[in-house]
Design a protein around this motif. Structure first.
Motif, PDB file in Angstrom:
ATOM      1  N   GLU A 127      23.126   9.404  -9.829  1.00  0.00           N
ATOM      2  CA  GLU A 127      22.689  10.557 -10.364  1.00  0.00           C
ATOM      3  C   GLU A 127      21.133  10.770 -10.498  1.00  0.00           C
ATOM      4  O   GLU A 127      20.465  11.679  -9.878  1.00  0.00           O
ATOM      5  CB  GLU A 127      23.277  11.026 -11.612  1.00  0.00           C
TER       6      GLU A 127
ATOM      7  N   GLN B 126      34.734  -3.947 -21.067  1.00  0.00           N
ATOM      8  CA  GLN B 126      33.715  -3.202 -21.395  1.00  0.00           C
ATOM      9  C   GLN B 126      32.474  -3.170 -20.713  1.00  0.00           C
ATOM     10  O   GLN B 126      31.850  -2.061 -20.478  1.00  0.00           O
ATOM     11  CB  GLN B 126      33.302  -3.362 -23.087  1.00  0.00           C
TER      12      GLN B 126
ATOM     13  N   GLU C 134      32.303  -4.111 -17.578  1.00  0.00           N
ATOM     14  CA  GLU C 134      32.384  -3.289 -16.219  1.00  0.00           C
ATOM     15  C   GLU C 134      32.467  -1.916 -16.367  1.00  0.00           C
ATOM     16  O   GLU C 134      31.946  -1.263 -15.521  1.00  0.00           O
ATOM     17  CB  GLU C 134      33.828  -3.848 -15.763  1.00  0.00           C
ATOM     18  N   ALA C 135      32.995  -1.447 -17.419  1.00  0.00           N
ATOM     19  CA  ALA C 135      33.054   0.161 -17.685  1.00  0.00           C
ATOM     20  C   ALA C 135      31.560   0.673 -17.587  1.00  0.00           C
ATOM     21  O   ALA C 135      31.195   1.691 -17.143  1.00  0.00           O
ATOM     22  CB  ALA C 135      33.733   0.770 -18.610  1.00  0.00           C
ATOM     23  N   SER C 136      30.645  -0.192 -18.557  1.00  0.00           N
ATOM     24  CA  SER C 136      29.265   0.135 -18.690  1.00  0.00           C
ATOM     25  C   SER C 136      28.536   0.120 -17.379  1.00  0.00           C
ATOM     26  O   SER C 136      27.744   0.898 -17.058  1.00  0.00           O
ATOM     27  CB  SER C 136      28.810  -0.946 -19.648  1.00  0.00           C
TER      28      SER C 136
ATOM     29  N   ALA D 272      29.999   0.394 -14.293  1.00  0.00           N
ATOM     30  CA  ALA D 272      30.409   1.446 -13.561  1.00  0.00           C
ATOM     31  C   ALA D 272      29.477   2.792 -14.085  1.00  0.00           C
ATOM     32  O   ALA D 272      29.143   3.708 -13.311  1.00  0.00           O
ATOM     33  CB  ALA D 272      31.709   1.925 -13.720  1.00  0.00           C
ATOM     34  N   LYS D 273      29.393   2.945 -15.436  1.00  0.00           N
ATOM     35  CA  LYS D 273      28.879   4.370 -15.946  1.00  0.00           C
ATOM     36  C   LYS D 273      27.281   4.202 -15.660  1.00  0.00           C
ATOM     37  O   LYS D 273      26.554   5.078 -15.184  1.00  0.00           O
ATOM     38  CB  LYS D 273      28.811   4.310 -17.396  1.00  0.00           C
ATOM     39  N   LEU D 274      26.729   2.924 -15.646  1.00  0.00           N
ATOM     40  CA  LEU D 274      25.179   3.074 -15.472  1.00  0.00           C
ATOM     41  C   LEU D 274      24.902   3.068 -13.842  1.00  0.00           C
ATOM     42  O   LEU D 274      24.146   3.663 -13.392  1.00  0.00           O
ATOM     43  CB  LEU D 274      24.810   1.574 -15.820  1.00  0.00           C
ATOM     44  N   THR D 275      25.761   2.563 -12.844  1.00  0.00           N
ATOM     45  CA  THR D 275      25.891   2.684 -11.602  1.00  0.00           C
ATOM     46  C   THR D 275      25.763   4.146 -11.100  1.00  0.00           C
ATOM     47  O   THR D 275      25.112   4.701 -10.344  1.00  0.00           O
ATOM     48  CB  THR D 275      26.895   2.000 -10.798  1.00  0.00           C
ATOM     49  N   GLU D 276      26.779   4.946 -11.751  1.00  0.00           N
ATOM     50  CA  GLU D 276      26.747   6.376 -11.669  1.00  0.00           C
ATOM     51  C   GLU D 276      25.729   7.238 -12.275  1.00  0.00           C
ATOM     52  O   GLU D 276      25.230   7.976 -11.512  1.00  0.00           O
ATOM     53  CB  GLU D 276      28.127   6.871 -12.589  1.00  0.00           C
ATOM     54  N   ASP D 277      25.125   6.723 -13.378  1.00  0.00           N
ATOM     55  CA  ASP D 277      23.821   7.184 -13.725  1.00  0.00           C
ATOM     56  C   ASP D 277      22.830   7.199 -12.765  1.00  0.00           C
ATOM     57  O   ASP D 277      21.815   8.024 -12.583  1.00  0.00           O
ATOM     58  CB  ASP D 277      23.524   6.740 -15.358  1.00  0.00           C
TER      59      ASP D 277
END
Length: 200
Positions: free
Chosen positions: A67, A53, A55-57, A59-64
């Motif tokens: 952006e 969870q 790691e997924a978070s 990855a999402k924060l890195t993507e955010d």
């Protein structure tokens, strides 16, 4: 022999009791270990789930963050472009205003010269011919055709008013463009600060 057999039976009974106690202890230890193993396995599974969870978070924060960083860069570029365009527009408007003011001055001077000329033209007699009897058309001195169909003076007055209107329109457009630019820059700075804060 009987005593030896009795001693042997007693010893075997003691060993059997000891083995029974040891078996009981082993059984207790095995069940305790099995319970501990289950608890530890559940804890490991829970931790693996949390890791997945997180790691997924991440990855999402890195993507955010990527952006938002891209959006901030685009915002910086837009602000730089707006500043350049605004400076160019301001320079052009300033030049237009200066040109229209100079043109108004030049037209006013030309009007003054023409009006003075036409006032003097009424008194000029250099080209008047002396005739014994003047026809009706020469009853009054020639003062030019400045009032007929507007004439040169009328046209210059229209040109002067056009330059004045150009000056006022350009000043209004400059004020409006400056206001839009200021609004855009303020909004952009607020948006940039918000996105920068989100990145952090």
């Amino acid at each position: 022999v009987k005593k030896m057999i009795k001693d042997l039976i007693a010893r075997l009974m003691e060993e059997a009791n000891e083995e029974a106690e040891h078996k009981g202890w082993c059984d207790t230890e095995l069940s305790t270990n099995e319970q501990t193993r289950k608890e530890k396995t559940e804890a490991v599974e829970t931790l693996h789930a949390e890791i997945d969870q997180l790691e997924a978070s991440i990855a999402k924060l890195t993507e955010d963050i990527a952006e938002l960083t891209k959006a901030v860069a685009e915002l910086d570029a837009a602000m730089a472009e707006a500043t350049t365009l605004r400076q160019d527009e301001k320079a052009k408007n300033t030049q237009t205003i200066a040109d229209s003011q100079e043109a108004q001055t030049a037209v006013a001077q030309a009007l003054t010269v023409l009006k003075e000329f036409y006032e003097k033209a009424g008194d000029a007699t250099a080209l008047l011919q002396q005739q014994p009897e003047s026809p009706e058309i020469f009853d009054s001195p020639y003062k030019g055709m400045q009032s007929e169909n507007g004439g040169v003076v009328g046209m210059l007055e229209v040109i002067e008013s056009d330059f004045a209107r150009l000056e006022s329109d350009t000043k209004a457009a400059e004020a409006s463009a400056q206001k839009e630019y200021d609004t855009f820059m303020t909004d952009s700075k607020v948006d940039k600060e918000s996105k920068t804060k989100d990145i952090e």
